[in-house]
Design a protein around this motif. Structure first.
Motif, PDB file in Angstrom:
ATOM      1  N   SER A  92       1.502   6.652  -1.297  1.00 28.30           N
ATOM      2  CA  SER A  92       0.805   5.666  -1.907  1.00 28.30           C
ATOM      3  C   SER A  92       1.102   5.354  -3.514  1.00 28.30           C
ATOM      4  O   SER A  92       1.751   6.385  -3.963  1.00 28.30           O
ATOM      5  N   PHE A 103       2.153   7.432  -9.050  1.00 27.49           N
ATOM      6  CA  PHE A 103       1.996   7.945  -7.824  1.00 27.49           C
ATOM      7  C   PHE A 103       0.838   9.372  -7.960  1.00 27.49           C
ATOM      8  O   PHE A 103       1.020   9.864  -9.082  1.00 27.49           O
ATOM      9  N   THR A 118       0.647  -1.379   0.070  1.00 25.26           N
ATOM     10  CA  THR A 118       0.005  -0.143   0.080  1.00 25.26           C
ATOM     11  C   THR A 118       0.841   1.143   0.083  1.00 25.26           C
ATOM     12  O   THR A 118       0.364   2.376  -0.081  1.00 25.26           O
ATOM     13  N   HIS A 119       1.915   1.271   0.394  1.00 29.92           N
ATOM     14  CA  HIS A 119       2.769   2.331   0.401  1.00 29.92           C
ATOM     15  C   HIS A 119       4.427   1.968   0.236  1.00 29.92           C
ATOM     16  O   HIS A 119       4.807   0.801   0.415  1.00 29.92           O
ATOM     17  N   LEU A 163      -5.234   4.205  -9.405  1.00 35.00           N
ATOM     18  CA  LEU A 163      -4.978   4.740  -7.797  1.00 35.00           C
ATOM     19  C   LEU A 163      -6.272   4.405  -7.176  1.00 35.00           C
ATOM     20  O   LEU A 163      -6.292   3.849  -6.044  1.00 35.00           O
ATOM     21  N   LYS A 211      -7.297   0.734  -6.550  1.00 35.70           N
ATOM     22  CA  LYS A 211      -6.675  -0.002  -5.670  1.00 35.70           C
ATOM     23  C   LYS A 211      -6.933   0.451  -4.207  1.00 35.70           C
ATOM     24  O   LYS A 211      -7.225  -0.444  -3.512  1.00 35.70           O
ATOM     25  N   TYR A 212      -7.424   2.024  -4.083  1.00 37.74           N
ATOM     26  CA  TYR A 212      -7.456   2.200  -2.680  1.00 37.74           C
ATOM     27  C   TYR A 212      -9.006   2.488  -2.476  1.00 37.74           C
ATOM     28  O   TYR A 212      -9.400   2.508  -0.952  1.00 37.74           O
TER      29      TYR A 212
END
Length: 161
Positions: free
Chosen positions: A44, A55, A25-26, A117, A120-121
């Protein structure tokens, strides 16, 4: 120039290395500014499964200044770090990527990076309105991977079948 890993027996297979990038995750993006000072920043990210990591960040700031001065970078992800005090060690798995990072200017790729992104998050949430709302006020960075290594502790390597 990417160096060969000295402890090559601890090198993770490429599929496991890519899986760490997919799941983490990071990580820490390491850059160098115009004065030659190193700068590492936790971020992230999303890995596209091939040779690109995206990013997002503010449109201005030290990170953007560093990238404008020198696009070379490394990116480190730690997937596991189990401290084993009685063995005076840690059981770790990590990935280090090398490459060049650029600021995405193409609108289509900017949207692609933001969508990846968001998927994913915020999986399963429609992100189009959020992306549309912020697309003119956000930068997307594109790290083109020129090399990557995955590594694990010798203890984990020895426990493999």
């Amino acid at each position: 120039m990417q160096h060969k890993m000295r402890r090559f027996k601890q090198l993770l297979p490429e599929a496991e290395t890519k899986e760490i990038l997919r799941m983490a995750t990071h990580g820490v993006l390491s850059l160098v500014d115009a004065d030659g000072m190193p700068y590492g920043v936790p971020l992230s990210f999303v890995y596209d499964g091939g040779d690109i990591i995206y990013f997002h960040c503010a449109c201005a700031g030290h990170k953007i200044d560093c990238i404008s001065a020198n696009a070379s970078c490394s990116f480190c992800v730690v997937a596991q770090d189990l401290i084993v005090p009685e063995e005076f060690t840690t059981y770790f798995r990590c990935v280090v990527c090398f490459g060049r990072v650029t600021i995405v200017s193409d609108r289509e790729e900017l949207e692609k990076g933001l969508l990846l992104l968001a998927e994913k998050y915020s999986p399963g949430i429609d992100s189009e309105a959020e992306i549309s709302r912020f697309i003119n006020n956000v930068a997307v960075l594109r790290l083109e991977i020129t090399g990557m290594t995955g590594k694990e502790s010798i203890e984990l390597t020895r426990s493999r079948p």
